[in-house]
Design a protein around this motif. Sequence first.
Motif, PDB file in Angstrom:
ATOM      1  N   VAL A  56      71.467 103.505  18.061  1.00 54.27           N
ATOM      2  CA  VAL A  56      71.623 102.595  19.203  1.00 54.27           C
ATOM      3  C   VAL A  56      72.930 101.829  19.132  1.00 54.27           C
ATOM      4  O   VAL A  56      73.594 101.609  20.141  1.00 54.27           O
ATOM      5  CB  VAL A  56      70.430 101.612  19.271  1.00 54.27           C
ATOM      6  N   SER A  57      73.330 101.421  17.920  1.00 52.44           N
ATOM      7  CA  SER A  57      74.514 100.589  17.745  1.00 52.44           C
ATOM      8  C   SER A  57      75.425 101.177  16.670  1.00 52.44           C
ATOM      9  O   SER A  57      74.958 101.703  15.663  1.00 52.44           O
ATOM     10  CB  SER A  57      74.100  99.164  17.364  1.00 52.44           C
ATOM     11  N   SER A 119      73.632  86.575  20.416  1.00 48.87           N
ATOM     12  CA  SER A 119      74.554  87.188  21.383  1.00 48.87           C
ATOM     13  C   SER A 119      75.216  88.419  20.789  1.00 48.87           C
ATOM     14  O   SER A 119      75.404  89.432  21.475  1.00 48.87           O
ATOM     15  CB  SER A 119      75.625  86.167  21.803  1.00 48.87           C
ATOM     16  N   PHE A 122      72.735  91.288  20.973  1.00 47.61           N
ATOM     17  CA  PHE A 122      72.613  91.847  22.324  1.00 47.61           C
ATOM     18  C   PHE A 122      73.857  92.635  22.726  1.00 47.61           C
ATOM     19  O   PHE A 122      73.762  93.675  23.375  1.00 47.61           O
ATOM     20  CB  PHE A 122      72.352  90.721  23.338  1.00 47.61           C
ATOM     21  N   LEU A 123      75.035  92.141  22.352  1.00 46.86           N
ATOM     22  CA  LEU A 123      76.270  92.861  22.666  1.00 46.86           C
ATOM     23  C   LEU A 123      76.295  94.223  21.971  1.00 46.86           C
ATOM     24  O   LEU A 123      76.734  95.223  22.553  1.00 46.86           O
ATOM     25  CB  LEU A 123      77.491  92.041  22.236  1.00 46.86           C
ATOM     26  N   ILE A 125      73.634  95.991  20.966  1.00 47.65           N
ATOM     27  CA  ILE A 125      72.602  96.869  21.514  1.00 47.65           C
ATOM     28  C   ILE A 125      73.012  97.393  22.880  1.00 47.65           C
ATOM     29  O   ILE A 125      72.836  98.577  23.200  1.00 47.65           O
ATOM     30  CB  ILE A 125      71.256  96.116  21.593  1.00 47.65           C
ATOM     31  N   GLN A 126      73.582  96.520  23.719  1.00 43.54           N
ATOM     32  CA  GLN A 126      73.969  96.928  25.068  1.00 43.54           C
ATOM     33  C   GLN A 126      75.218  97.795  25.091  1.00 43.54           C
ATOM     34  O   GLN A 126      75.494  98.462  26.086  1.00 43.54           O
ATOM     35  CB  GLN A 126      74.211  95.678  25.937  1.00 43.54           C
ATOM     36  N   LYS A 127      75.993  97.769  24.001  1.00 44.42           N
ATOM     37  CA  LYS A 127      77.246  98.540  23.927  1.00 44.42           C
ATOM     38  C   LYS A 127      78.162  98.224  25.102  1.00 44.42           C
ATOM     39  O   LYS A 127      78.686  99.110  25.777  1.00 44.42           O
ATOM     40  CB  LYS A 127      76.949 100.043  23.885  1.00 44.42           C
ATOM     41  N   THR A 128      78.330  96.919  25.358  1.00 42.81           N
ATOM     42  CA  THR A 128      79.195  96.481  26.448  1.00 42.81           C
ATOM     43  C   THR A 128      80.629  96.951  26.242  1.00 42.81           C
ATOM     44  O   THR A 128      81.317  97.324  27.189  1.00 42.81           O
ATOM     45  CB  THR A 128      79.157  94.949  26.556  1.00 42.81           C
ATOM     46  N   PHE A 170      79.238  86.843  25.615  1.00 46.93           N
ATOM     47  CA  PHE A 170      77.979  87.312  26.203  1.00 46.93           C
ATOM     48  C   PHE A 170      77.670  86.605  27.520  1.00 46.93           C
ATOM     49  O   PHE A 170      77.142  87.214  28.453  1.00 46.93           O
ATOM     50  CB  PHE A 170      76.842  87.097  25.204  1.00 46.93           C
ATOM     51  N   ASP A 179      86.388 101.651  29.363  1.00 51.04           N
ATOM     52  CA  ASP A 179      85.060 102.259  29.423  1.00 51.04           C
ATOM     53  C   ASP A 179      85.007 103.447  30.380  1.00 51.04           C
ATOM     54  O   ASP A 179      84.408 104.473  30.096  1.00 51.04           O
ATOM     55  CB  ASP A 179      84.025 101.208  29.831  1.00 51.04           C
TER      56      ASP A 179
END
Length: 296
Positions: A56-57, A119, A122-123, A125-128, A170, A179
């Motif tokens: 995931v990360s 934060s 979450f960053l 995990i979300q792979k922003t 975040f 991206d």
Amino acid sequence: MSITDAYEIISEKLITWATNFIDMLPNILVAVIILILFYFLSKLARKITGKVFGKVSSNVSLVKLLGNTISLAIVVIGLFFALGVLNLDKTVTSLLAGVGVIGLALGFAFQDTAANFMSGIFLAIQKTFKVGEIIQSNGYMGVVKYINLRATIIHTFQGQEVILPNKMVFQNAIENFSDTNRRRVDLSCGISYGDDLDKVKEIATKAIQGSDFLSKEDQVDFVYTEFGDSSINFDLRFWLKDTSQSTYMHARSEAIVKLKKAFDENDIMIPFPIRTLDFGIKGGEKLNTMLKSKMD
């Protein structure tokens, strides 16, 4: 109290402790087995967590921290079970109360640290965004050099390193220029009111088309935007084949050179501010009269 009496008291205590210890041996054995089982279970959970969250990360430090946290939580649960088997319920209650008080105190003391920590999770995990990508956040633009559980480090194009707390990243807008692997240059310019608009559009578009920095999938876009004070303004938009900042800056510079050269070759004027002095208005003095008076 004589020495004999003291000896008898100590002996009775030691015999009582030995008897209680022998009576507790089965429970102690069960408690030790529980601790061993939970220890190996924690190692297994850490390994599984590393594999699952590793997919995931890409943040290695985050994956390790999550694995260690889950492993520690399992060991603590095993410890509570072991204490319960030993009939040390009051000890378990005291430990839980102490953990709760300590956790509450630490929560107030390290609110910002906890917020940055969560934060960062979450960053990740979300792979922003990822390391090496170009982003803009909180007014800073640059290449992401490192992401840890407290902050995101950005290397700006001016050579500075900016450390942004994960909480700020975040909670605020993030522009990711890498991206989508697409980046556009918007070039604004203006031409005089006396020029042919269709001709200007054709010349400007041809000047940019065929450049090495252009994406082959997109066309050059030319649109007139407004009637300015001394010019008719337009935007020239084109997509790049590379999203790096170096390509962006060189492409923009080369486009300006090509556009200026094409306009010069076709006698198209790019207006610049001009100040007109009128000496013949009512109440004023004409220029030739003023020059003659100066010569006299």
